[in-house]
Write a protein that holds these residues in place. Structure first.
Motif, mmCIF file in Angstrom:
data_model
loop_
_atom_site.group_PDB
_atom_site.id
_atom_site.type_symbol
_atom_site.label_atom_id
_atom_site.label_comp_id
_atom_site.label_asym_id
_atom_site.label_seq_id
_atom_site.Cartn_x
_atom_site.Cartn_y
_atom_site.Cartn_z
ATOM 1 N N TYR A 155 52.492 63.284 -45.848
ATOM 2 C CA TYR A 155 50.998 63.580 -45.257
ATOM 3 C C TYR A 155 50.104 62.956 -46.006
ATOM 4 N N PRO B 35 52.550 62.189 -36.333
ATOM 5 C CA PRO B 35 51.893 61.082 -37.154
ATOM 6 C C PRO B 35 53.318 59.928 -37.835
ATOM 7 N N THR C 148 46.825 57.982 -37.648
ATOM 8 C CA THR C 148 47.885 58.976 -38.461
ATOM 9 C C THR C 148 47.367 59.802 -39.214
ATOM 10 N N PHE D 246 46.308 62.813 -36.937
ATOM 11 C CA PHE D 246 47.434 63.796 -36.606
ATOM 12 C C PHE D 246 47.916 64.526 -37.666
ATOM 13 N N THR D 247 47.906 64.156 -38.749
ATOM 14 C CA THR D 247 48.055 64.970 -40.049
ATOM 15 C C THR D 247 47.417 66.338 -40.095
#
Lengths: 667, 138
Positions: A179, A250, A281, A284-285
């Motif tokens: 992440y 992600p 991305t 979404f993390t």
């Protein structure tokens, strides 16, 4: 205040100071301001290191006056699992995340200290904002703070016995490293948007971080699936639970991001895609954390609901989305692609399709996991996700297969026909294997495997073509083989990763579509049998033993035979823990062809009269693990630093390298 | 030529997106399970539909045969309704009489044939800072 809390507060203050200095330095183009911002970052880093050291020390020294330590550890645990207690709960996970952000941020700042570029300063500023949010979360919200003292008389809980497995110990840090690595491209994208720098600099500076993040996210997801398979004993490795889904999303957009970045760098294409995917991305993390930590979505693993946490994380999501969309709208024209799209029958289009399909899949999974439960009073289950994922997985392999056969920009028909030969050959050659494995029982699955067979040929074809070109005219193919692998790391990585991906999809198809499952009630009496497929399990005896955390164990020993030939014994068992009760544990008899997975549906002991046996056969599941390892190996290859000589060679060779790579342009 | 390719690209994108969205919406409509209480099921409105309900496993109702496990669950909102559940999948480790479970599956002729069974998360995962919320469906 305790040292832990002082350090956290200091980390918060210094990250805010860093943001201010860097913002002003960036705005006024003042190197001294930027440098001061970097110094604040060092302080921020040191403060988080101290905070983490305090917590780690408490775990190592069994200091149960920390509520968090008492909840996630006890005196009986080994050092390894005491360290793992650090990230076994929500509070410590946030601290680990903060520490990782600080490490990555300080590395970026250190690398830039001599150059002091505005673009990097902007990225460090964004990283500081992210770090500040996490620090604020722990300082302001008691439920997220690992330094809250234990209530009087609290007994140490110990670690949840399900977490006592190396896969589970390493899974959370791997995921968090992933992440954080993937936050870097986002930070650079925001910086590039703020400065209006539409050149490829931000991609150059963040591409390796993106690969690094992708590597660890892949590793984290793989470890989680492996742990679920061998420890959770639910008869599978992926349950489409919100926790799993939100880490997959992600990963999907990051995979698309890597492809978009490649063409951004080499041809100036997909600029909007790269910016959007970098932002998505990262977003979404955070959504993954929001989903699992706020308890708004029902999940087996969800943590309790906590209003302040919900507000902070929701606010962060809204601000991140708003800022990204606003900045992209503002700079939309400046980041227009300066190359044209020529033909649908081209590698360019395959890259485009990769981005489009992976993004659509990511959005669909996020929609099913978050939007449907929150707005429609409904939930979607595994069958729905499977119905989307299985055909899409085959399409992805088809793209892996077709992509190297096509040329950049436009493909001539004659050229295409010539390149089709080898993949068609491997597809035909693979048919007996699929028939031997019995896969003709499902038409769609069989088609999927034909595509996999075809794709293997396409990857081999691509290696051969690179070797041909590297060898030069008149020399043997083999003389170019070495160069085909060492010429460009990204190209070598792409062979490995794409081959790994074919294995993963084949393994997923095999173990999902052709899974066999049987249950049987077996009397506890020597010679009683149960069967599944060609396997026969014969009950032998009941043995006892001890397990981790003072648990006692009952093993039901079975002799396993296949078509009459003995394969050894399997002993599904029950572990009884003094604190948390009984848990059944599965055992697996594995081979590359298939795994036999055996577990009982109910805990048992030596007084049990019957065993509720569950047997599952997962064809090709080991291919998933092997393929996942290849994905990681490929990423490591592309990250491996180049020797100086090779770098010069690659630079000299790259303009002539017309064909490009399967998954990456030359560095 | 470029303009033509561009149009083709847009058409291809449009077709893919539309097909995908229709597919997803169709699947959610068809397979999505309504989140309901045990007491809602008795109205007959959900006969033949996929539902997800939470309930408490009633003492002495658990039986097991070769086809799987059968038990009854009690409404969690204080009503007296119960529903029979039949399940053939893997049992969660913490399943026993009296625990709260969430079952997802098809409800027909007063039996819920579950394809998913979850017990409420182990208390281990709850923090201590605030009291754990009542094990309750939304």
């Amino acid at each position: 205040m305790t040292l832990g809390n002082i350090s956290l507060t200091l980390a918060l203050v210094l990250s805010v100071a860093g943001v201010l200095f860097l913002a002003l330095g960036m705005r006024w183009d003042r190197a001294d301001f930027i440098r001061n911002g970097y110094y604040a970052v060092y302080g921020f880093f040191l403060a988080t290191v101290v905070a983490s050291a305090v917590l780690l020390q408490a775990f190592l020294k069994k200091d149960f006056s920390f509520g968090y330590v008492a909840e996630n550890s006890d005196a009986s645990l080994s050092v390894f699992y005491r360290i793992a207690g650090f990230w076994a709960g929500q509070q410590g996970s946030f601290l680990l995340w903060l520490l990782l952000i600080a490490v990555v941020t300080v590395v970026i700042a250190l690398l830039d200290l001599s150059k002091v570029q505005r673009l990097t300063a902007g990225a460090v500023m964004v990283m500081c904002v992210i770090g500040g949010v996490f620090a604020a979360l722990m300082v302001l919200n008691e439920g997220s703070n690992p330094f809250v003292p234990a209530e009087a008389g609290m007994m140490p809980f110990g670690l949840n016995p399900l977490l006592l497995h190396p896969g589970m110990v390493l899974h959370p840090p791997a995921l968090f490293i992933g992440y954080v690595g993937l936050a870097v491209p986002f930070a650079f994208a925001i910086s590039a948007l703020l400065l209006g720098r539409a050149d490829k600099m931000w991609v150059n500076l963040s591409q390796k971080w993106a690969v690094f993040g992708w590597l660890f996210l892949s590793l984290g997801i793989g470890l989680g699936a492996w742990w679920a398979y061998v420890v959770l004993s639910f008869g599978g490795y992926w349950a489409w639970d919100p926790v799993e889904n939100t880490s997959l999303v992600p990963w999907l957009t990051a995979t698309a991001l890597l492809h978009a970045m490649t063409l951004y760098k080499s041809r100036g294409l997909f600029k909007h895609w790269a910016l959007g995917l970098a932002a998505a991305t990262f977003w979404f993390t955070i959504l993954a954390t929001w989903t699992t930590r706020t308890g708004l979505i029902q999940s087996v693993h969800a943590f309790e609901r906590n209003p302040l946490l919900v507000w902070i994380l929701s606010g962060f999501l809204v601000v991140t989305a708003g800022a990204s969309i606003g900045l992209m709208a503002w700079r939309w024209r400046r980041f227009a692609s300066h190359d044209q799209f020529d033909s649908i029958v081209s590698r360019d289009f395959m890259y485009y399709l990769t981005n489009l399909l992976l993004t659509l899949f990511a959005v669909a999974v996020a929609f099913g996991t978050v939007v449907v439960p929150l707005t429609m009073e409904k939930t979607v289950g595994a069958s729905t996700y499977d119905a989307i994922a299985q055909p899409l997985g085959v399409v992805v392999v088809l793209m892996i297969a077709v992509c190297p056969l096509l040329a950049w920009r436009k493909t001539e028909g004659a050229e295409l026909r010539k390149t089709l030969i080898l993949p068609l050959v491997t597809m035909v050659v693979s048919i007996p294997l699929w028939l031997y494995l019995g896969f003709q029982s499902n038409v769609w699955g069989f088609i999927g495997f034909l595509v996999c067979g075809f794709a293997v040929g396409a990857v081999i074809q691509f290696v051969l073509r690179s070797a041909r070109r590297a060898a030069g005219p008149g020399r043997s193919l083999w003389s170019g083989m070495g160069r085909a692998f060492t010429g460009s790391r990204t190209r070598t990585a792409s062979y490995v990763v794409h081959f790994g991906m074919i294995l993963v999809v084949a393994g997923l198809l095999g173990s999902a579509v052709y899974k066999q499952e049987e249950t049987a009630i077996v009397k506890v009496k020597k010679g009683e049998t149960a069967t599944i497929g060609d396997y026969t399990l014969t009950y032998m005896e009941m043995t006892g033993g001890t397990g981790p955390q003072n648990s006692t164990r009952a093993n039901a020993v079975f002799e396993v035979s296949r078509d009459g030939a003995s394969l050894g014994t399997l002993a599904p068992h029950t572990e009884i823990y003094p604190v948390s009760g009984a848990a059944v544990r599965a055992v697996i008899l594995g081979s590359p062809r298939e795994d036999l997975f055996v577990v009982t549906d109910e805990p048992f002991d030596d007084s049990s009269k019957t065993l509720a046996l569950r047997m599952v056969v997962f064809p090709l599941i080991q291919w998933v693990w092997i393929g996942s390892i290849l994905l990681c190996v490929g990423a490591v290859v592309s990250l491996w630093p180049k020797a100086r000589r090779q770098e010069q060679e690659a630079r000299a060779a790259s303009p002539a390298d017309e064909d490009g790579e399967l998954g990456g342009a030359s560095a | 030529v470029n303009k033509k390719s561009r149009t083709r690209l847009l058409i291809a994108t449009g077709v893919i997106v539309v097909v995908f969205v229709i597919g997803v919406v169709f699947l959610v409509q068809k397979q999505g399970a309504y989140y309901r209480q045990v007491s809602d099921l008795t109205s007959g409105q959900y006969d033949g539909k996929n539902v997800k309900v939470g309930g408490r496993v009633i003492d002495g109702t658990i039986s097991r045969d070769d086809s799987g496990v059968h038990f009854e669950i009690q409404d969690l909102t204080g009503k007296s309704d119960t529903v029979e559940v039949s399940y053939s999948g893997q049992m969660p480790n913490t399943f026993e009489s009296g625990v709260d479970v969430v079952v997802i599956g098809k409800y027909a002729s007063n039996v819920l044939t579950a394809d998913q069974l979850q017990t409420k998360c182990p208390s281990k995962y709850k923090g201590s800072a605030s009291p754990a919320p009542a094990a309750q469906t939304q």
